[in-house]
Motif scaffolding. Structure first.
Motif, PDB file in Angstrom:
ATOM      1  N   SER A 190      39.997  74.770  41.244  1.00  0.00           N
ATOM      2  CA  SER A 190      38.618  74.716  41.723  1.00  0.00           C
ATOM      3  C   SER A 190      37.619  75.174  40.675  1.00  0.00           C
ATOM      4  N   ASP A 191      37.906  76.298  40.015  1.00  0.00           N
ATOM      5  CA  ASP A 191      36.940  76.863  39.078  1.00  0.00           C
ATOM      6  C   ASP A 191      37.555  77.292  37.745  1.00  0.00           C
ATOM      7  N   LEU A 192      38.842  77.032  37.556  1.00  0.00           N
ATOM      8  CA  LEU A 192      39.589  77.386  36.344  1.00  0.00           C
ATOM      9  C   LEU A 192      39.638  78.894  36.095  1.00  0.00           C
ATOM     10  N   SER A 193      39.589  79.672  37.157  1.00  0.00           N
ATOM     11  CA  SER A 193      39.816  81.105  36.994  1.00  0.00           C
ATOM     12  C   SER A 193      41.314  81.348  36.813  1.00  0.00           C
ATOM     13  N   ARG A 194      41.641  82.217  35.859  1.00  0.00           N
ATOM     14  CA  ARG A 194      43.050  82.511  35.587  1.00  0.00           C
ATOM     15  C   ARG A 194      43.579  83.448  36.662  1.00  0.00           C
ATOM     16  N   VAL A 195      44.721  83.082  37.252  1.00  0.00           N
ATOM     17  CA  VAL A 195      45.271  83.900  38.325  1.00  0.00           C
ATOM     18  C   VAL A 195      46.601  84.539  37.964  1.00  0.00           C
TER      19      VAL A 195
ATOM     20  N   SER B 149      34.527  74.646  31.523  1.00  0.00           N
ATOM     21  CA  SER B 149      35.446  74.864  30.406  1.00  0.00           C
ATOM     22  C   SER B 149      35.612  76.366  30.233  1.00  0.00           C
ATOM     23  N   VAL B 150      36.858  76.810  30.037  1.00  0.00           N
ATOM     24  CA  VAL B 150      37.136  78.240  29.892  1.00  0.00           C
ATOM     25  C   VAL B 150      38.048  78.472  28.701  1.00  0.00           C
ATOM     26  N   GLU B 151      38.033  79.698  28.205  1.00  0.00           N
ATOM     27  CA  GLU B 151      39.002  80.089  27.192  1.00  0.00           C
ATOM     28  C   GLU B 151      40.378  80.119  27.854  1.00  0.00           C
ATOM     29  N   SER B 152      41.392  79.631  27.122  1.00  0.00           N
ATOM     30  CA  SER B 152      42.722  79.593  27.725  1.00  0.00           C
ATOM     31  C   SER B 152      43.674  80.538  26.993  1.00  0.00           C
ATOM     32  N   CYS B 153      44.381  80.029  26.018  1.00  0.00           N
ATOM     33  CA  CYS B 153      45.346  80.819  25.264  1.00  0.00           C
ATOM     34  C   CYS B 153      45.532  80.144  23.917  1.00  0.00           C
ATOM     35  N   ALA B 154      46.374  80.696  23.074  1.00  0.00           N
ATOM     36  CA  ALA B 154      46.527  80.170  21.721  1.00  0.00           C
ATOM     37  C   ALA B 154      47.254  78.831  21.731  1.00  0.00           C
ATOM     38  N   ASN B 155      46.595  77.792  21.201  1.00  0.00           N
ATOM     39  CA  ASN B 155      47.203  76.488  20.999  1.00  0.00           C
ATOM     40  C   ASN B 155      47.841  75.927  22.279  1.00  0.00           C
ATOM     41  N   PRO B 156      47.067  75.795  23.359  1.00  0.00           N
ATOM     42  CA  PRO B 156      47.630  75.287  24.615  1.00  0.00           C
ATOM     43  C   PRO B 156      48.025  73.824  24.488  1.00  0.00           C
ATOM     44  N   HIS B 157      49.100  73.449  25.168  1.00  0.00           N
ATOM     45  CA  HIS B 157      49.568  72.064  25.093  1.00  0.00           C
ATOM     46  C   HIS B 157      49.686  71.450  26.484  1.00  0.00           C
ATOM     47  N   GLU B 158      50.903  71.269  26.994  1.00  0.00           N
ATOM     48  CA  GLU B 158      51.074  70.489  28.219  1.00  0.00           C
ATOM     49  C   GLU B 158      50.584  71.237  29.464  1.00  0.00           C
ATOM     50  N   LEU B 159      50.208  70.431  30.470  1.00  0.00           N
ATOM     51  CA  LEU B 159      49.697  70.938  31.739  1.00  0.00           C
ATOM     52  C   LEU B 159      50.506  70.373  32.897  1.00  0.00           C
ATOM     53  N   ALA B 160      50.495  71.086  34.022  1.00  0.00           N
ATOM     54  CA  ALA B 160      51.117  70.578  35.239  1.00  0.00           C
ATOM     55  C   ALA B 160      50.375  71.153  36.434  1.00  0.00           C
ATOM     56  N   THR B 161      50.111  70.322  37.436  1.00  0.00           N
ATOM     57  CA  THR B 161      49.426  70.784  38.640  1.00  0.00           C
ATOM     58  C   THR B 161      50.444  71.095  39.729  1.00  0.00           C
ATOM     59  N   SER B 162      50.096  72.058  40.570  1.00  0.00           N
ATOM     60  CA  SER B 162      50.973  72.458  41.669  1.00  0.00           C
ATOM     61  C   SER B 162      51.029  71.357  42.718  1.00  0.00           C
TER      62      SER B 162
ATOM     63  N   THR C 215      41.082  76.027  24.691  1.00  0.00           N
ATOM     64  CA  THR C 215      40.296  75.904  25.910  1.00  0.00           C
ATOM     65  C   THR C 215      41.057  75.143  26.978  1.00  0.00           C
ATOM     66  N   LEU C 216      40.577  75.280  28.197  1.00  0.00           N
ATOM     67  CA  LEU C 216      41.004  74.465  29.328  1.00  0.00           C
ATOM     68  C   LEU C 216      39.736  73.974  29.996  1.00  0.00           C
ATOM     69  N   SER C 217      39.635  72.669  30.218  1.00  0.00           N
ATOM     70  CA  SER C 217      38.421  72.122  30.816  1.00  0.00           C
ATOM     71  C   SER C 217      38.755  71.214  31.979  1.00  0.00           C
ATOM     72  N   LYS C 218      37.733  70.968  32.798  1.00  0.00           N
ATOM     73  CA  LYS C 218      37.864  70.125  33.980  1.00  0.00           C
ATOM     74  C   LYS C 218      36.794  69.052  33.921  1.00  0.00           C
ATOM     75  N   VAL C 219      37.222  67.797  34.083  1.00  0.00           N
ATOM     76  CA  VAL C 219      36.317  66.663  34.052  1.00  0.00           C
ATOM     77  C   VAL C 219      36.293  66.021  35.424  1.00  0.00           C
ATOM     78  N   ASP C 220      35.105  65.848  35.992  1.00  0.00           N
ATOM     79  CA  ASP C 220      34.960  65.141  37.252  1.00  0.00           C
ATOM     80  C   ASP C 220      35.080  63.646  36.985  1.00  0.00           C
TER      81      ASP C 220
ATOM     82  N   ALA D 264      43.733  70.310  28.123  1.00  0.00           N
ATOM     83  CA  ALA D 264      44.029  71.455  27.260  1.00  0.00           C
ATOM     84  C   ALA D 264      43.510  71.154  25.862  1.00  0.00           C
ATOM     85  N   GLY D 265      42.558  71.958  25.389  1.00  0.00           N
ATOM     86  CA  GLY D 265      42.017  71.804  24.038  1.00  0.00           C
ATOM     87  C   GLY D 265      42.812  72.650  23.068  1.00  0.00           C
ATOM     88  N   LYS D 266      43.754  72.027  22.372  1.00  0.00           N
ATOM     89  CA  LYS D 266      44.707  72.819  21.589  1.00  0.00           C
ATOM     90  C   LYS D 266      44.099  73.393  20.310  1.00  0.00           C
TER      91      LYS D 266
END
Length: 332
Positions: free
Chosen positions: A91-96, A56-69, A42-47, A36-38
């Motif tokens: 997989s592709d960081l599409s917002r659902v 890397s995609v636009e996320s939301c204002a001042n994103p902080h912590e993350l959690a995976t399902s 942004t939200l990005s994925k690193v292999d 999370a790029g606060k």
């Protein structure tokens, strides 16, 4: 000097140019790291095999912590500058999905529990939320902490209780999620922020950044069993998946403090940055790889994520952490 900073120090934007990341090489690590790029929203994925940012995609204002399902198909993002928890495909960081927690929620800490439900702090509402069935009906239930700066949280394996660190009130709070009994709070050091529950649910670990200390607490009574001196400004605390060590990220001196969980004694320090570099890099979130062999350290001001070999303490490489990488999550 660092201890005199206001409560929001770890969340405030900063200026200055970032150093270029260490040249990347292939690694024995596998899976993906989510960042999370606060500052960049942004939200990005690193292999992790190649060390390269793949999306890397636009996320939301001042994103902080993350959690995976639990099934690793989704990643949930706490939108600290707003009032939603947003969910993206890994997989592709599409917002659902975007789950609204209400006016001035300012969600920060987040846990995606093995039971499939999400739990998040809502600092602006002095509360936490239990989000049932987040990929379905997404019902939200609010629990007031009554404390200022309800920032990070841990949730019991049973899902019956949650615990928060409340920066402004200098407290740790236990919240009963099933019976809705009144929350119970105790003061723990100065500016408690990091929190982690042991895998067996028997010990609650807290790092208090203003005290330069970690604390072992009884989860039920919140009695402090032991105070442990750490490096300067321990912002986060996490446990190795094997449960044998607790680790704090010591922002002000650029290191990690490693604590034996059985004895509660410090066994070593790991230098990630030099003290001179620490202020420039702003070491924040820390996260173990699932096998416990590596620890990832978000260097927010440097736009990098340090990958550290836990056994040797060697910094193996610095991965992209664009946009002021802070919250991080991992899948195998």
């Amino acid at each position: 000097m660092m201890l005199a900073l206001p409560v929001a120090v770890a969340c405030a934007p900063v200026g200055g140019e970032a150093e270029a990341p260490t040249p990347l090489a292939s690694s024995e690590a596998s899976g993906a790291l989510f960042v999370a790029g606060k500052f960049g929203d942004t939200l990005s994925k690193v292999d992790l095999a190649s060390g390269e940012q793949v999306v890397s995609v636009e996320s939301c204002a001042n994103p902080h912590e993350l959690a995976t399902s639990p099934d690793e198909q989704y990643v949930a993002l706490a939108c600290y500058g707003g009032q939603t928890v947003d969910i993206f495909r890994t997989s592709d960081l599409s917002r659902v999905s975007s789950i609204d927690l209400g006016e001035n929620a300012r969600p920060h800490g987040i846990v995606w529990h093995a039971n499939g439900d999400l739990y998040a702090t809502a600092e602006g509402r002095q509360a936490i939320f239990w989000i049932r069935d987040p990929m379905g009906a997404a019902q939200t239930f609010e629990y007031g902490s009554g404390k200022q700066g309800t920032h990070m949280l841990a949730v019991a394996p049973s899902g019956n209780h949650a615990w928060t660190t409340d920066l402004g009130s200098r407290t740790v709070t236990r919240i009963d999620l099933k019976t809705r009994r009144a929350p119970f709070s105790v003061e723990v050091g100065e500016e408690p922020e990091g929190i982690w529950l042991s895998g067996d649910g028997e010990t609650l670990w807290v790092s208090a950044r203003g005290s330069n200390a970690a604390f072992m607490l009884d989860p039920e009574s919140l009695e402090v069993r032991k105070r442990i001196e750490t490096g300067a400004f321990p912002l986060r605390i996490t446990l190795r998946p094997q449960g044998d060590f607790a680790v704090t990220s010591d922002l002000a001196d650029g290191g990690l403090t490693v604590i034996d969980t059985a004895s509660g004694e410090v066994v070593r320090q790991i230098a990630v940055s030099s003290p001179a570099e620490a202020e420039a890099r702003t070491q924040v979130t820390i996260l173990f790889s699932p096998d416990g062999e590596r620890i990832y350290v978000a260097e927010t001001r440097n736009d990098t994520i340090a990958e550290v070999d836990f056994a040797t303490g060697e910094v193996l490489r610095r991965l992209p952490g664009d946009g002021g990488g802070d919250g991080i999550a991992i899948i195998e």
